[in-house]
Design a protein around this motif. Structure first.
Motif, PDB file in Angstrom:
ATOM      1  N   UNK A   1       0.804  -1.226   0.000  1.00  0.00           N
ATOM      2  CA  UNK A   1       0.000   0.000   0.000  1.00  0.00           C
ATOM      3  C   UNK A   1       0.838   1.278   0.000  1.00  0.00           C
ATOM      4  N   UNK A   2       1.992   1.247   0.729  1.00  0.00           N
ATOM      5  CA  UNK A   2       2.834   2.455   0.766  1.00  0.00           C
ATOM      6  C   UNK A   2       3.456   2.753  -0.596  1.00  0.00           C
ATOM      7  N   UNK A   3       3.839   1.670  -1.300  1.00  0.00           N
ATOM      8  CA  UNK A   3       4.406   1.844  -2.649  1.00  0.00           C
ATOM      9  C   UNK A   3       3.356   2.470  -3.567  1.00  0.00           C
ATOM     10  N   UNK A   4       2.120   1.947  -3.487  1.00  0.00           N
ATOM     11  CA  UNK A   4       1.038   2.456  -4.333  1.00  0.00           C
ATOM     12  C   UNK A   4       0.790   3.928  -4.007  1.00  0.00           C
ATOM     13  N   UNK A   5       0.749   4.242  -2.707  1.00  0.00           N
ATOM     14  CA  UNK A   5       0.488   5.626  -2.292  1.00  0.00           C
ATOM     15  C   UNK A   5       1.592   6.557  -2.805  1.00  0.00           C
ATOM     16  N   UNK A   6       2.855   6.097  -2.742  1.00  0.00           N
ATOM     17  CA  UNK A   6       3.965   6.957  -3.206  1.00  0.00           C
ATOM     18  C   UNK A   6       3.870   7.203  -4.704  1.00  0.00           C
ATOM     19  N   UNK A   7       3.496   6.150  -5.452  1.00  0.00           N
ATOM     20  CA  UNK A   7       3.374   6.306  -6.906  1.00  0.00           C
ATOM     21  C   UNK A   7       2.278   7.333  -7.212  1.00  0.00           C
ATOM     22  N   UNK A   8       1.143   7.199  -6.520  1.00  0.00           N
ATOM     23  CA  UNK A   8       0.031   8.140  -6.756  1.00  0.00           C
ATOM     24  C   UNK A   8       0.470   9.565  -6.411  1.00  0.00           C
ATOM     25  N   UNK A   9       1.174   9.706  -5.274  1.00  0.00           N
ATOM     26  CA  UNK A   9       1.559  11.044  -4.813  1.00  0.00           C
ATOM     27  C   UNK A   9       2.543  11.725  -5.762  1.00  0.00           C
ATOM     28  N   UNK A  10       3.281  10.930  -6.553  1.00  0.00           N
ATOM     29  CA  UNK A  10       4.297  11.533  -7.428  1.00  0.00           C
ATOM     30  C   UNK A  10       3.697  12.089  -8.718  1.00  0.00           C
ATOM     31  N   UNK A  11       2.437  11.739  -9.012  1.00  0.00           N
ATOM     32  CA  UNK A  11       1.853  12.113 -10.303  1.00  0.00           C
ATOM     33  C   UNK A  11       0.841  13.255 -10.130  1.00  0.00           C
ATOM     34  N   UNK A  12       0.591  14.021 -11.194  1.00  0.00           N
ATOM     35  CA  UNK A  12      -0.342  15.161 -11.066  1.00  0.00           C
ATOM     36  C   UNK A  12      -1.778  14.660 -10.886  1.00  0.00           C
ATOM     37  N   UNK A  13      -2.292  14.822  -9.681  1.00  0.00           N
ATOM     38  CA  UNK A  13      -3.566  14.198  -9.293  1.00  0.00           C
ATOM     39  C   UNK A  13      -4.745  14.681 -10.148  1.00  0.00           C
TER      40      UNK A  13
END
Ligand SMILES: Cc1cc2nc3c(=O)[nH]c(=O)nc-3n(C[C@H](O)[C@H](O)[C@H](O)COP(=O)(O)OP(=O)(O)OC[C@H]3O[C@@H](n4cnc5c(N)ncnc54)[C@H](O)[C@@H]3O)c2cc1C
Length: 322
Positions: free
Chosen positions: A288-300
């Motif tokens: 879950x932390x990996x997924x959250x970091x990937x999401x956070x790095x991209x323009x939401x």
């Protein structure tokens, strides 16, 4: 590893999750040796299945160039349809050559995962350079685009890619490779019957956002073998978990609709997130932390706007994770 674009570059350390090259010759030699030692498996190479397998009273009749075969059950890894526009969200077409260039001094510590060149009408284009020694490298030109492209179509850009890494020095081509991989099937994969399954790349074997299939197919093969050993027939590819599928679909629709943003998005992904997290996520073993970091790095905002389009594909609605 390095991701490079006109607007930025990021080099990251992937030694915690090493990137390996497995030559197909070694892989096939190992597989064929195991098959040869198995008393109940027969491998018929150089034979072509002709026509469509016919259902018999008990099992199937398959016509091949080496004669007819009867089978109780079939696992068919042939692609059911040829690559064409509309079958998938994006096609990944590539043409690569392994070269020997004695004057070159390739940096064996760094592989160019993506070195973006100008986005063309073909799609998002990048070079991939995997140094195998200081004088030998695999150099590949790849396009993510709406149409599948032949090696002939890619050959001029591939020549440019080689010229840019050899800086005009003489080189020898050792081998070449090419492929067209689906990224995001737009139709639901074929239904699995109790005695006939279509599997492989065009039946959902690959990771949608990358086209990678090798490790996934190894895992699928182990699970299918276990099922067959217990007289089951649970051999269909498992759909990825919904959050991962949704993320892959949104990412692909952004790439398809805004290809000019791709270089910046990939540089952003690898520079704003610990590379191990991205690599775990892309290798299907992210937490879950990996997924959250990937999401956070991209323009939401950009990705949220694409969410609806991503869910319009029938395959997104119909396939369910098991
Ligand atoms: C050059 C190349 C490099 C790749 N590199 C990577 C990588 O580094 N990492 C990764 O994860 N993925 C990679 N892939 C993607 C993926 O791992 C492979 O495409 C994988 O082999 C797909 O498996 P498959 O079983 O779906 O198809 P295939 O391996 O293509 O198997 C289909 C088989 O069906 C046979 N066939 C077709 N029609 C008939 C017929 N009528 N009768 C009998 N046989 C038939 C074909 O000969 C073939 O052997 C690569 C693909 C290519 C082409």
């Amino acid at each position: 590893m390095r991701v490079n674009s006109a607007r930025g570059s990021v080099t990251f350390d992937c030694s915690a999750l090493p990137y390996d090259m497995l030559p197909s010759g070694a892989f096939y030699a190992e597989a064929q040796a195991r098959i040869a030692s198995s008393p109940n498996v027969h491998l018929e190479t150089g034979a072509v299945v002709i026509g469509v397998p016919e259902r018999m009273k008990q099992g199937w009749h398959v016509e091949t160039s080496a004669g007819a075969v009867r089978a109780r059950r079939i696992i068919d890894t042939r692609p059911a349809v040829a690559p064409q526009i509309g079958n998938v969200i994006l096609w990944q077409s590539f043409f690569g050559q392994e070269i020997e260039c004695p004057p070159a001094r390739f940096d064996t510590a760094v592989a160019d995962l993506m070195d973006f060149v100008e986005t063309t009408s073909d799609g998002i284009a990048f070079r991939y350079v995997l140094p195998l020694s200081t004088t030998r490298a695999l150099v590949e030109y790849t396009v993510f685009g709406p149409r599948p492209l032949s090696p002939l179509h890619l050959s001029r850009a591939q020549d440019d890619a080689i010229r840019s890494v050899t800086k005009g020095a003489a080189f020898r081509v050792i081998r070449d490779e090419s492929g067209v991989l689906p990224m995001g099937l737009t139709q639901s994969p074929p239904a699995v019957e109790t005695d006939y399954a279509r599997v492989g790349l065009m039946a959902g074997a690959g990771r949608e956002s990358t086209g990678y299939a090798f490790q996934r197919i190894q895992r699928w093969a182990s699970a299918s073998a276990a099922s067959l050993r217990h007289n089951g027939f649970d051999v269909a590819h498992r759909a990825d978990a919904l959050p991962q599928r949704a993320m892959d679909r949104v990412f692909l629709t952004v790439l398809r609709d805004k290809p000019e943003l791709a270089p910046e998005l990939f540089v952003r992904l690898f520079s704003r997130t610990d590379a191990c997290r991205v690599l775990r996520f892309l290798s299907d073993c992210g937490g879950p932390l990996d997924v959250a970091s990937v999401i956070a790095s991209l323009p939401l905002g950009l990705f949220l706007r694409q969410l609806r389009t991503a869910f319009e594909w029938p395959s997104m609605r119909l396939r369910s994770a098991r």
